[in-house]
Design a protein around this motif. Sequence first.
Motif, PDB file in Angstrom:
ATOM      1  N   ALA A  60       0.713  -1.256   0.053  1.00  0.00           N
ATOM      2  CA  ALA A  60       0.018   0.081  -0.035  1.00  0.00           C
ATOM      3  C   ALA A  60       0.994   1.283  -0.035  1.00  0.00           C
ATOM      4  O   ALA A  60       0.522   2.267  -0.588  1.00  0.00           O
ATOM      5  N   ARG A  61       2.154   1.140   0.556  1.00  0.00           N
ATOM      6  CA  ARG A  61       2.792   2.487   0.598  1.00  0.00           C
ATOM      7  C   ARG A  61       3.605   2.603  -0.532  1.00  0.00           C
ATOM      8  O   ARG A  61       4.495   3.550  -0.834  1.00  0.00           O
ATOM      9  N   ALA A  62       3.535   1.713  -1.581  1.00  0.00           N
ATOM     10  CA  ALA A  62       4.666   1.636  -2.480  1.00  0.00           C
ATOM     11  C   ALA A  62       3.949   2.459  -3.613  1.00  0.00           C
ATOM     12  O   ALA A  62       2.907   2.432  -3.931  1.00  0.00           O
ATOM     13  N   THR A  63       4.493   2.937  -4.776  1.00  0.00           N
ATOM     14  CA  THR A  63       4.437   3.661  -6.056  1.00  0.00           C
ATOM     15  C   THR A  63       3.535   2.784  -6.909  1.00  0.00           C
ATOM     16  O   THR A  63       3.834   1.442  -6.989  1.00  0.00           O
ATOM     17  N   PRO A  64       2.612   3.153  -7.753  1.00  0.00           N
ATOM     18  CA  PRO A  64       2.187   2.137  -8.837  1.00  0.00           C
ATOM     19  C   PRO A  64       3.030   1.418  -9.719  1.00  0.00           C
ATOM     20  O   PRO A  64       2.814   0.149  -9.659  1.00  0.00           O
ATOM     21  N   GLU A  65       4.219   2.044  -9.936  1.00  0.00           N
ATOM     22  CA  GLU A  65       5.519   1.351 -10.763  1.00  0.00           C
ATOM     23  C   GLU A  65       5.835   0.286  -9.850  1.00  0.00           C
ATOM     24  O   GLU A  65       6.225  -0.724 -10.456  1.00  0.00           O
ATOM     25  N   ALA A  66       6.321   0.567  -8.489  1.00  0.00           N
ATOM     26  CA  ALA A  66       6.715  -0.434  -7.661  1.00  0.00           C
ATOM     27  C   ALA A  66       5.794  -1.808  -7.448  1.00  0.00           C
ATOM     28  O   ALA A  66       6.221  -2.880  -7.290  1.00  0.00           O
ATOM     29  N   GLN A  67       4.660  -1.575  -7.391  1.00  0.00           N
ATOM     30  CA  GLN A  67       3.489  -2.438  -7.311  1.00  0.00           C
ATOM     31  C   GLN A  67       3.510  -3.218  -8.579  1.00  0.00           C
ATOM     32  O   GLN A  67       3.514  -4.572  -8.401  1.00  0.00           O
TER      33      GLN A  67
END
Length: 236
Positions: A60-67
């Motif tokens: 939930a804390r990650a950026t969309p790219e990281a997700q």
Amino acid sequence: MSLPTLRQILELPPFAGAELLSGHSRLDQVVTWVHVAEVMDAWRFLSGGELLLSTGLELARATPEAQVGYLRALAQAGAHGLALELVQWMREVPAELLQTARLLEFPILVFRSEVRFAELTRAAHERILRPHVARGEEPLLESLLDALIETGRSQGFLERQLGPVLSLPSRPRSTLLSTLEALLASQFNIAETARRLGVRRQSIYYRLEQLQGMLGDLDNVERRLGLWVALELLKR
């Protein structure tokens, strides 16, 4: 040994509330193990065929790219599914993550109410380790427990595995045994153990230190198996 498919895992009672959002064509892939994994680099620890359970704490804390990168890494590492509890840290699966899962045909299932990861892993692991047996044939674990009892070796086995803990007064003994069972069920995931027992992580670290002081090394796979059998034996 016949490993269960993801479809068969989802048919287990503790998984009854699961909603499959993607990967419907992959339901017949076999599941080799079920892990509780909150870290973003969980792919490094996989050997293939795993179903991962997560509350989405780090995701939930990650950026969309990281997700998206996280999901692609799981797929490339051979994971066969991701189960998310949409209660505390995430309320919906991020759109880009779900879109990627559907493109990859990667199974994502969600629980929209709180579930006990310990119950999910226990049920799944019993199904993985104790596959369907021939009619009239007793499951391996039941046979092992019965053999220990019938041969009079159960007490000696319990003493070797859990002796120092069993000698404690009732209250600390119960606390440490329940903590040990939760640790084993979550593959020693401290955060998950703390959440399921309703205590702080520091309490779990403290109890784990106590357990290690009394029982010695808890990292060995055979040692953990012995402890699991001992805990089951205590329920007989």
